[in-house]
Write a protein that holds these residues in place. Sequence first.
Motif, short mmCIF file in Angstrom:
data_model
loop_
_atom_site.label_atom_id
_atom_site.label_comp_id
_atom_site.label_asym_id
_atom_site.label_seq_id
_atom_site.Cartn_x
_atom_site.Cartn_y
_atom_site.Cartn_z
N GLN A 93 -60.41 -14.90 -45.98
CA GLN A 93 -59.49 -15.18 -44.89
C GLN A 93 -58.05 -14.96 -45.36
O GLN A 93 -57.72 -15.21 -46.51
CB GLN A 93 -59.63 -16.63 -44.39
CG GLN A 93 -60.92 -16.92 -43.69
CD GLN A 93 -62.01 -17.41 -44.64
OE1 GLN A 93 -61.93 -17.23 -45.84
NE2 GLN A 93 -63.05 -18.00 -44.08
N ARG A 94 -57.21 -14.50 -44.45
CA ARG A 94 -55.81 -14.27 -44.79
C ARG A 94 -55.05 -15.58 -44.95
O ARG A 94 -54.26 -15.76 -45.85
CB ARG A 94 -55.11 -13.42 -43.73
CG ARG A 94 -53.67 -13.14 -44.09
CD ARG A 94 -52.89 -12.42 -43.01
NE ARG A 94 -51.61 -11.97 -43.49
CZ ARG A 94 -50.56 -12.76 -43.68
NH1 ARG A 94 -50.66 -14.04 -43.48
NH2 ARG A 94 -49.42 -12.26 -44.12
N ASP A 95 -55.30 -16.52 -44.03
CA ASP A 95 -54.54 -17.77 -44.01
C ASP A 95 -55.29 -18.86 -44.76
O ASP A 95 -56.46 -19.14 -44.46
CB ASP A 95 -54.29 -18.21 -42.56
CG ASP A 95 -53.49 -17.17 -41.78
OD1 ASP A 95 -52.58 -16.56 -42.37
OD2 ASP A 95 -53.78 -16.96 -40.60
N ILE A 96 -54.60 -19.47 -45.70
CA ILE A 96 -55.18 -20.53 -46.51
C ILE A 96 -54.34 -21.79 -46.30
O ILE A 96 -53.11 -21.75 -46.38
CB ILE A 96 -55.20 -20.14 -48.00
CG1 ILE A 96 -56.16 -18.96 -48.18
CG2 ILE A 96 -55.63 -21.30 -48.88
CD1 ILE A 96 -55.61 -17.83 -48.92
N TRP A 122 -44.66 -16.85 -51.10
CA TRP A 122 -45.43 -15.96 -50.22
C TRP A 122 -44.52 -15.36 -49.17
O TRP A 122 -43.63 -16.02 -48.64
CB TRP A 122 -46.57 -16.73 -49.54
CG TRP A 122 -47.71 -17.03 -50.46
CD1 TRP A 122 -47.93 -18.20 -51.13
CD2 TRP A 122 -48.78 -16.16 -50.82
NE1 TRP A 122 -49.07 -18.10 -51.89
CE2 TRP A 122 -49.62 -16.86 -51.71
CE3 TRP A 122 -49.11 -14.86 -50.48
CZ2 TRP A 122 -50.76 -16.30 -52.27
CZ3 TRP A 122 -50.25 -14.29 -51.04
CH2 TRP A 122 -51.06 -15.01 -51.92
N HIS A 163 -52.10 -12.70 -48.18
CA HIS A 163 -52.49 -14.04 -47.75
C HIS A 163 -51.25 -14.82 -47.34
O HIS A 163 -50.13 -14.47 -47.72
CB HIS A 163 -53.18 -14.79 -48.89
CG HIS A 163 -54.54 -14.28 -49.20
ND1 HIS A 163 -54.76 -13.32 -50.15
CD2 HIS A 163 -55.76 -14.59 -48.69
CE1 HIS A 163 -56.05 -13.05 -50.21
NE2 HIS A 163 -56.68 -13.81 -49.33
#
Length: 121
Positions: free
Chosen positions: A65-68, A97, A103
């Motif tokens: 997943q891109r979003d953490i 980031w 991400h």
Amino acid sequence: MDNFIFVDDHRDYSPTNVFVAYVANVSDREQLFAELFFSLKFPDYFGFNWDALYDLLRDFSWIKQRDIVLVHGGLSNLEPTTLKKYLEVLQDSVASWTDNDPHSFQVVFSRSDKERLENIY
């Protein structure tokens, strides 16, 4: 503290299409590292130290997943010096980031912890 999200109840924070990891009720640095290792599914080469933590919080290549999102359910048992160092690592990680990175990383705390975290940080 600008890079952190504060919510009334961490159990209610459940964004969709993201990788969500939870850390709750840790009492020392070793337990914190172990919780992060398991919840963020860190690679086996994680060194269980602050530098290694920062490096992996800037990578996430093992997560599809891109979003953490890292959700904290309580850090009240951590001693202030450990908590301060942890907050510094988190703050530096989140701030580093950019929108062009593969991400995104968000950190969530309970609103009830906000004043204590601000006083320590």
